[in-house]
Design a protein around this motif. Structure first.
Motif, short mmCIF file in Angstrom:
data_model
loop_
_atom_site.label_atom_id
_atom_site.label_comp_id
_atom_site.label_asym_id
_atom_site.label_seq_id
_atom_site.Cartn_x
_atom_site.Cartn_y
_atom_site.Cartn_z
N PRO A 147 34.29 57.12 47.63
CA PRO A 147 33.68 55.82 47.87
C PRO A 147 32.15 55.84 47.87
N ASP A 148 31.53 56.98 48.09
CA ASP A 148 30.07 57.05 48.07
C ASP A 148 29.50 56.88 46.67
N ASN A 149 30.32 57.10 45.66
CA ASN A 149 29.88 56.93 44.28
C ASN A 149 30.57 55.77 43.59
N PHE A 150 31.11 54.85 44.37
CA PHE A 150 31.78 53.66 43.82
C PHE A 150 30.73 52.61 43.49
N ASN A 151 30.58 52.31 42.22
CA ASN A 151 29.55 51.38 41.75
C ASN A 151 30.08 49.96 41.72
N CYS A 152 29.46 49.09 42.48
CA CYS A 152 29.84 47.68 42.54
C CYS A 152 29.02 46.82 41.57
N LEU A 153 28.13 47.45 40.82
CA LEU A 153 27.26 46.71 39.91
C LEU A 153 28.07 45.84 38.94
N PHE A 154 29.18 46.37 38.46
CA PHE A 154 30.03 45.61 37.55
C PHE A 154 31.27 45.13 38.30
N CYS A 155 31.05 44.38 39.35
CA CYS A 155 32.13 43.90 40.20
C CYS A 155 33.21 43.21 39.36
N PHE A 156 32.81 42.31 38.52
CA PHE A 156 33.72 41.76 37.52
C PHE A 156 33.35 42.43 36.22
N CYS A 157 34.24 43.20 35.67
CA CYS A 157 33.93 44.02 34.50
C CYS A 157 33.58 43.16 33.28
N PRO A 158 32.36 43.32 32.75
CA PRO A 158 31.98 42.55 31.57
C PRO A 158 32.72 43.01 30.32
N LEU A 159 33.43 44.14 30.39
CA LEU A 159 34.19 44.62 29.24
C LEU A 159 35.60 44.01 29.18
N TYR A 160 35.98 43.27 30.20
CA TYR A 160 37.31 42.67 30.25
C TYR A 160 37.60 41.87 28.99
N LEU A 161 36.64 41.10 28.55
CA LEU A 161 36.84 40.22 27.39
C LEU A 161 36.89 40.97 26.07
N LYS A 162 36.61 42.25 26.07
CA LYS A 162 36.73 43.05 24.86
C LYS A 162 38.18 43.44 24.58
N GLY A 163 39.07 43.06 25.48
CA GLY A 163 40.49 43.33 25.27
C GLY A 163 40.76 44.82 25.17
N ALA A 164 41.53 45.20 24.17
CA ALA A 164 41.92 46.60 23.97
C ALA A 164 40.74 47.48 23.59
#
Length: 79
Positions: free
Chosen positions: A24-41
């Motif tokens: 958890p000390d290295n868990f990055n919340c910067l991309f809380c909602f992943c901007p890659l989600y819309l890239k699909g596969a």
């Protein structure tokens, strides 16, 4: 040059961590909602599609790993 902009961990968030992690000390919340989600596969992460065709990223840690900031940015630049 400072690289603090590459990592943000919001440990006071009621959902922290939003994915199971052993680090958890290295868990990055910067991309809380992943901007890659819309890239699909083509996102490059560990995902699956549900029976209803919904992309399920609940097992994906790719955007949340501190070391992957540069890889995330490269993926976002890809068309």
């Amino acid at each position: 040059m400072s690289e603090f902009y590459k990592f943000f961990s919001h440990k006071q968030c009621e959902y922290f961590p939003c994915h199971k992690t052993d680090d958890p000390d290295n868990f990055n919340c910067l991309f809380c909602f992943c901007p890659l989600y819309l890239k699909g596969a083509e996102c490059g992460g560990n995902f699956r599609y549900t029976e209803k065709g919904v992309k399920d990223c609940s097992q994906c840690m790719f955007p949340h790993e501190r070391k992957n900031y540069t890889k995330m940015m490269e993926k976002l630049r890809q068309k």
